[in-house]
Design a protein around this motif. Structure first.
Motif, PDB file in Angstrom:
ATOM      1  N   LEU A   1     -44.951 109.549  37.488  1.00 24.94           N
ATOM      2  CA  LEU A   1     -46.090 110.435  37.252  1.00 24.94           C
ATOM      3  C   LEU A   1     -45.749 111.864  37.667  1.00 24.94           C
ATOM      4  O   LEU A   1     -46.149 112.822  37.009  1.00 24.94           O
ATOM      5  CB  LEU A   1     -47.321 109.938  38.013  1.00 24.94           C
ATOM      6  N   GLY A   2     -45.003 112.005  38.752  1.00 28.80           N
ATOM      7  CA  GLY A   2     -44.567 113.338  39.165  1.00 28.80           C
ATOM      8  C   GLY A   2     -43.687 113.976  38.107  1.00 28.80           C
ATOM      9  O   GLY A   2     -43.817 115.162  37.806  1.00 28.80           O
ATOM     10  N   TRP A   3     -42.783 113.180  37.547  1.00 28.16           N
ATOM     11  CA  TRP A   3     -41.912 113.688  36.475  1.00 28.16           C
ATOM     12  C   TRP A   3     -42.750 114.096  35.273  1.00 28.16           C
ATOM     13  O   TRP A   3     -42.545 115.163  34.690  1.00 28.16           O
ATOM     14  CB  TRP A   3     -40.898 112.617  36.085  1.00 28.16           C
ATOM     15  N   GLU A   4     -43.718 113.234  34.894  1.00 30.83           N
ATOM     16  CA  GLU A   4     -44.576 113.570  33.761  1.00 30.83           C
ATOM     17  C   GLU A   4     -45.364 114.856  34.037  1.00 30.83           C
ATOM     18  O   GLU A   4     -45.531 115.692  33.152  1.00 30.83           O
ATOM     19  CB  GLU A   4     -45.548 112.423  33.472  1.00 30.83           C
ATOM     20  N   LEU A   5     -45.824 114.994  35.266  1.00 25.46           N
ATOM     21  CA  LEU A   5     -46.557 116.209  35.628  1.00 25.46           C
ATOM     22  C   LEU A   5     -45.664 117.431  35.483  1.00 25.46           C
ATOM     23  O   LEU A   5     -46.088 118.461  34.966  1.00 25.46           O
ATOM     24  CB  LEU A   5     -47.085 116.103  37.058  1.00 25.46           C
TER      25      LEU A   5
ATOM     26  N   ASN B   1     -54.693 111.149  40.287  1.00 24.64           N
ATOM     27  CA  ASN B   1     -55.450 110.996  41.531  1.00 24.64           C
ATOM     28  C   ASN B   1     -56.145 109.643  41.594  1.00 24.64           C
ATOM     29  O   ASN B   1     -56.162 109.005  42.648  1.00 24.64           O
ATOM     30  CB  ASN B   1     -56.469 112.131  41.683  1.00 24.64           C
ATOM     31  N   GLU B   2     -56.719 109.211  40.474  1.00 25.83           N
ATOM     32  CA  GLU B   2     -57.378 107.911  40.427  1.00 25.83           C
ATOM     33  C   GLU B   2     -56.388 106.785  40.698  1.00 25.83           C
ATOM     34  O   GLU B   2     -56.663 105.865  41.461  1.00 25.83           O
ATOM     35  CB  GLU B   2     -58.069 107.707  39.072  1.00 25.83           C
ATOM     36  N   CYS B   3     -55.231 106.869  40.058  1.00 28.96           N
ATOM     37  CA  CYS B   3     -54.192 105.847  40.211  1.00 28.96           C
ATOM     38  C   CYS B   3     -53.708 105.788  41.656  1.00 28.96           C
ATOM     39  O   CYS B   3     -53.597 104.716  42.253  1.00 28.96           O
ATOM     40  CB  CYS B   3     -53.041 106.136  39.254  1.00 28.96           C
TER      41      CYS B   3
END
Length: 166
Positions: free
Chosen positions: A33-37, A58-60
């Motif tokens: 998710l960090g990479w996608e961000l 944030n939900e995840c």
């Protein structure tokens, strides 16, 4: 009682392995998710996509933290049950110590995940601020372009009128 304790300890060990696997998956997903961000932050139309991604991230993360906290609480309850049962066998004591260590490790991992989420939230806020600034800049440029176009149209009109008079 010892057989029951052994079975319970085996169940707890299996539970711990499942928790470790889930935690590793969570950390992998968080890294992904960090990479996608990061990839999203490089694109030009971040506004809507980024906001939904931040919310989803944030939900995840919150969901994973709650799950880990619940699992941690379950382990703490199990440890307390083992204490209450006054298990004195050496094997039970060793398993108890292992479970306590694992519980401490899970607590540390939860804390690390919470810190990581806070960092990601800050990063997301920074990206949101940047996105808002870019949107404001875009709006200002549109106003300037409209003003310039209106001036150009007026100048063309004035030139046509002068040409018609000549």
């Amino acid at each position: 009682d010892r057989d029951t304790d052994k079975k319970r300890i085996e169940e707890l060990l299996e539970e711990n392995m499942v928790l470790e696997i889930a935690q590793k998956q969570s950390m992998n997903e968080s890294a992904h998710l960090g990479w996608e961000l990061e990839q999203l932050s490089k694109s030009t139309d971040l506004a809507d996509t980024r906001k939904s991604f931040v919310f989803e991230l944030n939900e995840c993360a919150s969901s994973r933290i709650l799950k880990l906290e619940k699992d941690n609480q379950s382990l703490q309850n199990t440890i307390q049950e083992l204490r209450d049962a006054s298990l004195t066998s050496r094997e039970s004591n060793l398993k108890f110590v292992e479970l306590e260590k694992e519980n401490q490790q899970l607590s540390k991992k939860i804390e690390k995940l919470q810190n990581q989420i806070e960092k990601e939230k800050q990063s997301n806020q920074d990206l949101e601020t940047l996105s808002e600034e870019l949107i404001k800049d875009k709006e200002q440029l549109q106003v300037v372009m409209e003003t310039l176009k209106a001036d150009k149209d007026r100048q063309i009109k004035d030139l046509k009128q002068e040409n018609d008079h000549l």
